[in-house]
Structure formats: C-alpha cells, structure tokens
Scaffold this motif. Structure first.
Motif, PDB file in Angstrom:
ATOM      1  N   ALA A  49       0.835  -1.214   0.000  1.00 53.41           N
ATOM      2  CA  ALA A  49       0.000   0.000   0.000  1.00 53.41           C
ATOM      3  C   ALA A  49       0.864   1.256   0.000  1.00 53.41           C
ATOM      4  N   VAL A  50       1.870   1.298   0.866  1.00 50.79           N
ATOM      5  CA  VAL A  50       2.748   2.468   0.940  1.00 50.79           C
ATOM      6  C   VAL A  50       3.511   2.634  -0.375  1.00 50.79           C
ATOM      7  N   GLY A  51       4.000   1.535  -0.929  1.00 45.71           N
ATOM      8  CA  GLY A  51       4.695   1.598  -2.219  1.00 45.71           C
ATOM      9  C   GLY A  51       3.813   2.148  -3.320  1.00 45.71           C
ATOM     10  N   PHE A  52       2.542   1.732  -3.319  1.00 39.25           N
ATOM     11  CA  PHE A  52       1.612   2.238  -4.330  1.00 39.25           C
ATOM     12  C   PHE A  52       1.435   3.747  -4.176  1.00 39.25           C
ATOM     13  N   ILE A  53       1.259   4.205  -2.955  1.00 38.73           N
ATOM     14  CA  ILE A  53       1.070   5.638  -2.698  1.00 38.73           C
ATOM     15  C   ILE A  53       2.317   6.421  -3.095  1.00 38.73           C
ATOM     16  N   GLU A  54       3.482   5.937  -2.693  1.00 44.88           N
ATOM     17  CA  GLU A  54       4.728   6.642  -3.005  1.00 44.88           C
ATOM     18  C   GLU A  54       5.011   6.722  -4.503  1.00 44.88           C
ATOM     19  N   ASN A  55       4.540   5.730  -5.254  1.00 40.70           N
ATOM     20  CA  ASN A  55       4.783   5.710  -6.696  1.00 40.70           C
ATOM     21  C   ASN A  55       3.629   6.283  -7.515  1.00 40.70           C
ATOM     22  N   ALA A  56       2.604   6.756  -6.838  1.00 37.09           N
ATOM     23  CA  ALA A  56       1.446   7.319  -7.544  1.00 37.09           C
ATOM     24  C   ALA A  56       1.819   8.640  -8.204  1.00 37.09           C
ATOM     25  N   SER A  57       1.200   8.896  -9.316  1.00 35.03           N
ATOM     26  CA  SER A  57       1.413  10.141 -10.041  1.00 35.03           C
ATOM     27  C   SER A  57       0.788  11.307  -9.276  1.00 35.03           C
ATOM     28  N   ASP A  58       1.482  12.417  -9.264  1.00 35.24           N
ATOM     29  CA  ASP A  58       0.921  13.622  -8.638  1.00 35.24           C
ATOM     30  C   ASP A  58      -0.223  14.186  -9.476  1.00 35.24           C
ATOM     31  N   GLU A  59      -0.315  13.757 -10.707  1.00 36.19           N
ATOM     32  CA  GLU A  59      -1.323  14.273 -11.641  1.00 36.19           C
ATOM     33  C   GLU A  59      -2.646  13.517 -11.573  1.00 36.19           C
ATOM     34  N   ASP A  60      -2.574  12.225 -11.269  1.00 33.74           N
ATOM     35  CA  ASP A  60      -3.775  11.393 -11.334  1.00 33.74           C
ATOM     36  C   ASP A  60      -4.242  10.978  -9.939  1.00 33.74           C
ATOM     37  N   PRO A  61      -5.444  11.363  -9.563  1.00 30.23           N
ATOM     38  CA  PRO A  61      -5.959  10.918  -8.271  1.00 30.23           C
ATOM     39  C   PRO A  61      -6.246   9.411  -8.320  1.00 30.23           C
ATOM     40  N   PHE A  62      -6.295   8.789  -7.168  1.00 28.59           N
ATOM     41  CA  PHE A  62      -6.635   7.367  -7.125  1.00 28.59           C
ATOM     42  C   PHE A  62      -7.467   7.097  -5.877  1.00 28.59           C
ATOM     43  N   PHE A  63      -8.131   5.984  -5.910  1.00 28.08           N
ATOM     44  CA  PHE A  63      -8.912   5.507  -4.777  1.00 28.08           C
ATOM     45  C   PHE A  63      -8.272   4.209  -4.319  1.00 28.08           C
ATOM     46  N   MET A  64      -7.934   4.129  -3.034  1.00 31.71           N
ATOM     47  CA  MET A  64      -7.380   2.894  -2.488  1.00 31.71           C
ATOM     48  C   MET A  64      -8.374   2.326  -1.497  1.00 31.71           C
ATOM     49  N   TYR A  65      -8.709   1.081  -1.691  1.00 34.62           N
ATOM     50  CA  TYR A  65      -9.582   0.351  -0.788  1.00 34.62           C
ATOM     51  C   TYR A  65      -8.685  -0.578   0.008  1.00 34.62           C
ATOM     52  N   TYR A  66      -8.357  -0.197   1.236  1.00 34.30           N
ATOM     53  CA  TYR A  66      -7.417  -0.949   2.066  1.00 34.30           C
ATOM     54  C   TYR A  66      -8.184  -1.668   3.164  1.00 34.30           C
ATOM     55  N   CYS A  67      -8.014  -2.962   3.218  1.00 35.79           N
ATOM     56  CA  CYS A  67      -8.651  -3.764   4.263  1.00 35.79           C
ATOM     57  C   CYS A  67      -7.570  -4.471   5.062  1.00 35.79           C
ATOM     58  N   SER A  68      -7.619  -4.337   6.356  1.00 32.12           N
ATOM     59  CA  SER A  68      -6.672  -5.039   7.209  1.00 32.12           C
ATOM     60  C   SER A  68      -6.820  -6.535   7.012  1.00 32.12           C
ATOM     61  N   GLN A  69      -5.709  -7.232   7.030  1.00 35.11           N
ATOM     62  CA  GLN A  69      -5.728  -8.679   6.818  1.00 35.11           C
ATOM     63  C   GLN A  69      -6.141  -9.444   8.063  1.00 35.11           C
TER      64      GLN A  69
END
Length: 148
Positions: free
Chosen positions: A117-137
């Motif tokens: 999850a953190v890797g996805f956020i850190e590598n996300a584009s500053d230009e494109d918003p995203f929605f993350m659906y995070y569920c604890s395991q």
C-alpha cells in the motif's frame, strides 16, 4: 471458496473452464487456487489489486496480485496448510485446513500488505488521483502480531 467481500471464483483443477463449486468440506483439494478466474477485484473494475482473499483466517492461505497467486518465496508451492504445520509457527488456524502457499506465515502478512500500500502511494502520479480500498488482513479475532 471465496471471501466475504467479492466472493471471487477459482477454477476446478480438472477443468480450468469450470468454476469450482465448494462443497464446504475439509481438505478441498480439487480447486485451482493459482489464479482468480471471476468476481475478483480486477473483474470488478479495479486497476490493481493486492489481497488475501479470506484475510489470514481462512483458505486459500495465499496472496494474490492482480488475481494471480504471488509466491511468498522463490520455492513456494501450493500445499495443504494444516494445523500441524501452523503449530510449528505457534499459529492456531481460525477456520479449516486448506490449500495455500507452502511459505504461508500470517505473522508476515501485515507488513507485506502495508508495504504494498505504501509503495503504491509513493509511486502514484501527482497528476492522477486514485482511490485505495485498504482492508486489514487480520479481522474478526485478536491476532498475534509478528515479534518485530
């Protein structure tokens, strides 16, 4: 075999074109858990997914990236995860024994999910918003975290 979220479908081992219909018995070995064939996050419109289909408390005891089982080790195999195997890790299976990755260790699941999850956020584009659906395991029961 599935989860309470999407309910995803796996194929029968003897016929990859037929959805496995769980009889809800112990040791369901005739299911191909190597990939999700329908009703998973990707089939429901997510661009990317990284998940434990049933959290860490039920089968399949495996991790999936974009619907394909991600080996936890270079030597991973699909095996029957038994209470005897988990007792060596000081883990009590919350549900029944079932298929999973031979390197399954629920103590490592939280860090792996968070790192993705953190890797996805850190590598996300500053230009494109995203929605993350995070569920604890680790839901529903108190689970023991890793010693670290």
């Amino acid at each position: 075999m599935g989860n309470g979220g999407f309910g995803m479908d796996f194929a029968r081992k003897d016929n990859p074109n037929v959805v496995y219909d769980s009889p809800r018995i112990e040791h369901e070995l005739d299911v191909d858990i190597s990939k999700v064939i329908d009703k998973g996050p990707v089939q429901n419109g997510f661009d990317y997914s990284f998940m434990y289909p049933a959290g860490i408390q039920a089968e399949p005891y495996a991790v999936y990236e974009n619907g394909v089982m991600m080996p936890l080790n270079k030597d991973s195999e699909i095996v029957l995860i038994t209470q005897e195997k988990m007792s060596k890790l000081n883990v009590k299976l919350d549900k029944k024994e079932g298929l999973g990755d031979s390197y399954w260790n629920p103590y490592n699941s939280g860090k792996l999910l968070i790192d993705k999850a953190v890797g996805f956020i850190e590598n996300a584009s500053d230009e494109d918003p995203f929605f993350m659906y995070y569920c604890s395991q680790a839901v529903h029961l108190p689970h023991t975290p890793s010693k670290k």
